[in-house]
Design a protein around this motif. Sequence first.
Motif, PDB file in Angstrom:
ATOM      1  N   ALA A   1      81.395  83.569 -30.854  1.00 53.18           N
ATOM      2  CA  ALA A   1      80.609  82.337 -30.999  1.00 53.18           C
ATOM      3  C   ALA A   1      79.137  82.667 -31.229  1.00 53.18           C
ATOM      4  N   SER A   2      78.618  83.597 -30.469  1.00 55.60           N
ATOM      5  CA  SER A   2      77.221  84.007 -30.628  1.00 55.60           C
ATOM      6  C   SER A   2      76.982  84.547 -32.036  1.00 55.60           C
ATOM      7  N   PHE A   3      77.889  85.400 -32.506  1.00 53.66           N
ATOM      8  CA  PHE A   3      77.789  85.980 -33.843  1.00 53.66           C
ATOM      9  C   PHE A   3      77.789  84.898 -34.922  1.00 53.66           C
ATOM     10  N   LEU A   4      78.592  83.856 -34.708  1.00 50.12           N
ATOM     11  CA  LEU A   4      78.729  82.790 -35.700  1.00 50.12           C
ATOM     12  C   LEU A   4      77.724  81.650 -35.508  1.00 50.12           C
ATOM     13  N   GLY A   5      76.830  81.779 -34.531  1.00 47.12           N
ATOM     14  CA  GLY A   5      75.787  80.771 -34.339  1.00 47.12           C
ATOM     15  C   GLY A   5      76.321  79.453 -33.811  1.00 47.12           C
ATOM     16  N   MET A   6      77.262  79.533 -32.862  1.00 47.76           N
ATOM     17  CA  MET A   6      77.822  78.308 -32.276  1.00 47.76           C
ATOM     18  C   MET A   6      78.086  78.563 -30.802  1.00 47.76           C
ATOM     19  N   THR A   7      78.450  77.529 -30.082  1.00 49.75           N
ATOM     20  CA  THR A   7      78.773  77.690 -28.673  1.00 49.75           C
ATOM     21  C   THR A   7      80.233  78.102 -28.526  1.00 49.75           C
ATOM     22  N   PRO A   8      80.601  78.713 -27.393  1.00 46.79           N
ATOM     23  CA  PRO A   8      82.014  79.026 -27.154  1.00 46.79           C
ATOM     24  C   PRO A   8      82.896  77.775 -27.150  1.00 46.79           C
ATOM     25  N   VAL A   9      82.355  76.648 -26.719  1.00 46.57           N
ATOM     26  CA  VAL A   9      83.117  75.392 -26.717  1.00 46.57           C
ATOM     27  C   VAL A   9      83.460  74.988 -28.152  1.00 46.57           C
ATOM     28  N   THR A  10      82.472  75.089 -29.053  1.00 44.67           N
ATOM     29  CA  THR A  10      82.714  74.768 -30.459  1.00 44.67           C
ATOM     30  C   THR A  10      83.765  75.699 -31.046  1.00 44.67           C
ATOM     31  N   LEU A  11      83.644  76.994 -30.756  1.00 44.50           N
ATOM     32  CA  LEU A  11      84.618  77.956 -31.270  1.00 44.50           C
ATOM     33  C   LEU A  11      86.022  77.634 -30.759  1.00 44.50           C
ATOM     34  N   SER A  12      86.153  77.320 -29.491  1.00 44.76           N
ATOM     35  CA  SER A  12      87.474  76.961 -28.942  1.00 44.76           C
ATOM     36  C   SER A  12      88.043  75.739 -29.639  1.00 44.76           C
ATOM     37  N   ARG A  13      87.188  74.768 -29.904  1.00 46.15           N
ATOM     38  CA  ARG A  13      87.636  73.555 -30.591  1.00 46.15           C
ATOM     39  C   ARG A  13      88.121  73.894 -32.009  1.00 46.15           C
ATOM     40  N   LEU A  14      87.392  74.763 -32.715  1.00 43.15           N
ATOM     41  CA  LEU A  14      87.792  75.162 -34.072  1.00 43.15           C
ATOM     42  C   LEU A  14      89.108  75.927 -34.052  1.00 43.15           C
ATOM     43  N   ARG A  15      89.264  76.812 -33.080  1.00 41.38           N
ATOM     44  CA  ARG A  15      90.518  77.573 -32.969  1.00 41.38           C
ATOM     45  C   ARG A  15      91.695  76.633 -32.738  1.00 41.38           C
TER      46      ARG A  15
END
Length: 196
Positions: free
Chosen positions: A170-184
């Motif tokens: 998430a940090s690498f992609l410029g987003m929060t872990p919550v956003t990444l979990s939602r996308l996954r």
Amino acid sequence: MTDTAFLQQLLNLPEHGEIQRFLQNVQRAHIKKGTVLVEPGQVQAQLIILVSGVFRGFLLDAEGRDITDCFAFRAGEILVGCNDLTEPSQIHLEAVTDSDVLLLPMEDVLAALEEIPELMEIYNFFLRKALARHWEGKMLMHQCAAMERYQWFLREYPGLINAVSNKHIASFLGMTPVTLSRLRRKLREEPAEEGG
């Protein structure tokens, strides 16, 4: 395959005496997950070449937050904290998984770059590739939506989604872990599943 043969094949080095002398000091090291090999301000004493595993480069922002800048996971990737081998590192280099690396004394590398034109050409090739990958990522961060960035990560970093923590990705992609979990979750629910 010996470490010397691995390097020779990886770097597509000609087989002549100068090259063989340069490679004779290569050493293999096993690096445990979580080990930081290079820190900001440190001038690397060794050139680090990835054999297997995953590393990340990270820095701390003004508030002390850990920001992942890059990942290395392909065999043969060169791990340096600065593109000038004589300058102090600008980032931390950390093993994200147990990893194996090859180490070459930096003084040998610098001498060889001056003495062996083929090595300087290879070094310049690696610099160009790293710069292109860096700019691709930076442009993506500023021009693409979160889902596009995540899909790019799945394509360009196959298998890392299951090897690296959500926090670092998430940090690498410029987003929060919550956003990444939602996308996954969103991609898992669609017919096309995550790559990897």
